[in-house]
Enzyme design. Structure first.
Site, short mmCIF file in Angstrom:
data_model
loop_
_atom_site.label_atom_id
_atom_site.label_comp_id
_atom_site.label_asym_id
_atom_site.label_seq_id
_atom_site.Cartn_x
_atom_site.Cartn_y
_atom_site.Cartn_z
N LEU A 27 57.71 -40.77 -5.70
CA LEU A 27 57.11 -42.04 -5.77
C LEU A 27 57.29 -42.46 -4.73
O LEU A 27 58.33 -43.40 -4.81
CB LEU A 27 56.75 -41.62 -7.31
CG LEU A 27 56.64 -40.91 -8.10
CD1 LEU A 27 57.40 -40.93 -8.87
CD2 LEU A 27 54.87 -41.13 -9.27
N GLY A 46 65.45 -40.13 -4.99
CA GLY A 46 65.56 -41.01 -4.83
C GLY A 46 64.26 -41.45 -4.93
O GLY A 46 63.30 -40.59 -5.32
N ARG A 47 64.08 -42.58 -5.32
CA ARG A 47 62.39 -43.40 -5.06
C ARG A 47 61.71 -42.64 -6.45
O ARG A 47 60.65 -42.31 -5.97
CB ARG A 47 61.55 -42.78 -3.71
CG ARG A 47 62.34 -43.91 -2.42
CD ARG A 47 61.64 -43.63 -1.22
NE ARG A 47 61.60 -44.05 -0.16
CZ ARG A 47 60.66 -43.64 1.67
NH1 ARG A 47 59.76 -43.62 1.63
NH2 ARG A 47 61.79 -44.52 1.95
N ALA A 48 62.32 -42.56 -7.21
CA ALA A 48 62.03 -42.14 -8.79
C ALA A 48 61.76 -42.98 -10.02
O ALA A 48 62.20 -42.46 -10.80
CB ALA A 48 62.58 -41.22 -9.12
N HIS A 53 69.28 -42.55 -7.57
CA HIS A 53 68.45 -43.48 -7.61
C HIS A 53 66.78 -43.51 -8.35
O HIS A 53 66.04 -42.50 -8.71
CB HIS A 53 68.45 -45.16 -7.11
CG HIS A 53 67.48 -44.96 -6.03
ND1 HIS A 53 67.89 -44.68 -4.43
CD2 HIS A 53 66.58 -45.10 -5.37
CE1 HIS A 53 66.74 -44.17 -3.46
NE2 HIS A 53 65.95 -45.04 -4.63
#
EC number: 4.2.2.10
Length: 386
Positions: free
Chosen positions: A229, A250-252, A279
């Site tokens: 996201l 990532g981007r979570a 992450h």
């Protein structure tokens, strides 16, 4: 025969319509409202109904497959050493669909065109899956240009050029408002599962969704999708509740930027982060983030170090004292966040978050005990569970 067909249609309408109503920041969103639920009979009709300006309740009662409908492109994609070659990785990487390749090398590629251009969702739409049958394959959805009052519920969006970065986004919000994204599943996407910006996303509730990152092509070279996201809108208010994010890296989520006038308030409650190879939260400037009752299991980095330095305001609720300190401004005791087999979760209690959250008190959703999150979220999140 006509009687049988009519009975089937009436049963379909009774069985599949929007279930429940949104809480949090998208409260009051009605989508197609009282419009008669109907299932399109062709891809062309599906696109017409989704994109026109007529209030509709659109039933997705089958797999709508866009792959091949707009042709393919054969050309050159960029292969990057760190995200494509994957020496020593546990999966293939992702090549990049782009017009420059600094630091990489050009390789031959072939990708589907339909995934590159999402369907633009008109205002006052409910797009609702029937049982567990509702699948949109090879094309995403986009709410933009001032369109609003949209419900996307019980749909599986999948197979948007998953082997290529920039292969397609599942759901895009750009100059939108009043959007409820509920009980969906998203998998095998080339780029972002959900992305907002550069215009506002507005008031959004993302609830009870399954973000399934399992893939054979990973920019992290680990079989886990990286682009989960990306929230960059100019004036955005998010309720993020009851979601299951698993096998991503990532981007979570990532939220915030200093490249625009982005202003984001994010309330994350009772979400289950499981088996993340990179992450979860990555928070940039111009953000106010209240996190409570989230469960991180086998998550390498629940919160990036950058999040602590970029200027965003965080309330991470990691201690009993921090939970109790919510009472003065919010009128309730926050639920602490829990880790199991995961990296460090930093204690941040920026008072500005509570002050801002207090002004949105009517939009803050309640929580249940964090120990119950894994079982409840897995049982409830995703398609066929409304």
């Amino acid at each position: 025969m006509k009687t049988a067909v009519l009975s089937l249609l009436l049963a379909l309408q009774a069985y599949a319509r929007v279930t429940g109503s949104p809480s949090g920041f998208a409260a009051g969103t009605t989508g197609g409202g009282s419009a008669t639920p109907a299932a399109p009979s062709s891809l062309d009709e599906l696109v017409q109904w989704i994109t026109d300006d007529t209030p509709r309740v659109i039933l997705i009662d089958r797999t709508w497959d866009f792959i091949g409908t707009e042709g393919t492109t054969t050309g050159k994609c960029c292969s990057m050493p760190s995200t494509t070659v994957c020496n020593g990785g546990t999966s293939k990487g992702q090549a990049w669909i782009q017009d420059h390749c600094d630091g990489g090398s050009w390789v031959s590629c072939k990708y589907d065109n339909a995934a590159l251009t999402p369907m633009d969702v008109g205002s006052n739409k409910s797009i609702v899956g029937v049982g567990n049958k509702g699948v949109i394959k090879g094309k995403g959805l986009r709410v933009r240009n001032g369109n609003k009052n949209v419900i996307i519920q019980n749909i599986h969006i999948t197979n948007l050029n998953p082997q290529y970065v920039w292969g397609g986004d599942a759901i895009t919000l750009d100059n939108a408002d009043q959007v409820w994204i509920d009980h969906n599943k998203i998998s095998l996407i080339g780029r972002q599962f959900i992305v907002s910006g550069w215009g506002k996303a507005g008031h959004v509730t993302i609830s009870n969704n399954e973000f399934d990152g399992r893939t054979s092509w990973s920019a992290g070279c680990n079989g886990k999708h990286y682009w989960t996201l990306l929230l960059l809108g100019e004036q955005d208010y998010y309720t993020f509740e009851g979601n299951w994010l698993h096998d991503v890296s990532g981007r979570a989520p990532h939220m915030g930027t200093d490249h625009t006038k982005s202003q984001i308030f994010f309330h994350g409650v009772n979400n289950y982060f499981q088996n993340l190879g990179g992450h979860a939260f990555d928070v940039d400037t111009n953000t106010w983030v209240l996190l409570e009752g989230n469960y991180f299991e086998n998550v390498k980095t629940p919160l990036t170090d950058t999040s602590l330095k970029a200027g965003g305001k965080l309330y991470t609720t990691s201690t009993v004292n921090a939970a109790g300190a919510c009472l003065d401004k919010l009128g309730y005791i926050c639920e602490w966040n829990r880790l199991a087999g995961s990296g460090a979760w930093q204690d941040r209690t920026d008072a500005d978050v509570k002050t801002k959250a207090a002004t949105y008190k009517n939009s803050l959703v309640g929580h249940y005990p964090v120990a119950d999150v894994p079982a409840k979220v897995v049982a409830n999140a995703g398609v066929g569970k409304v």
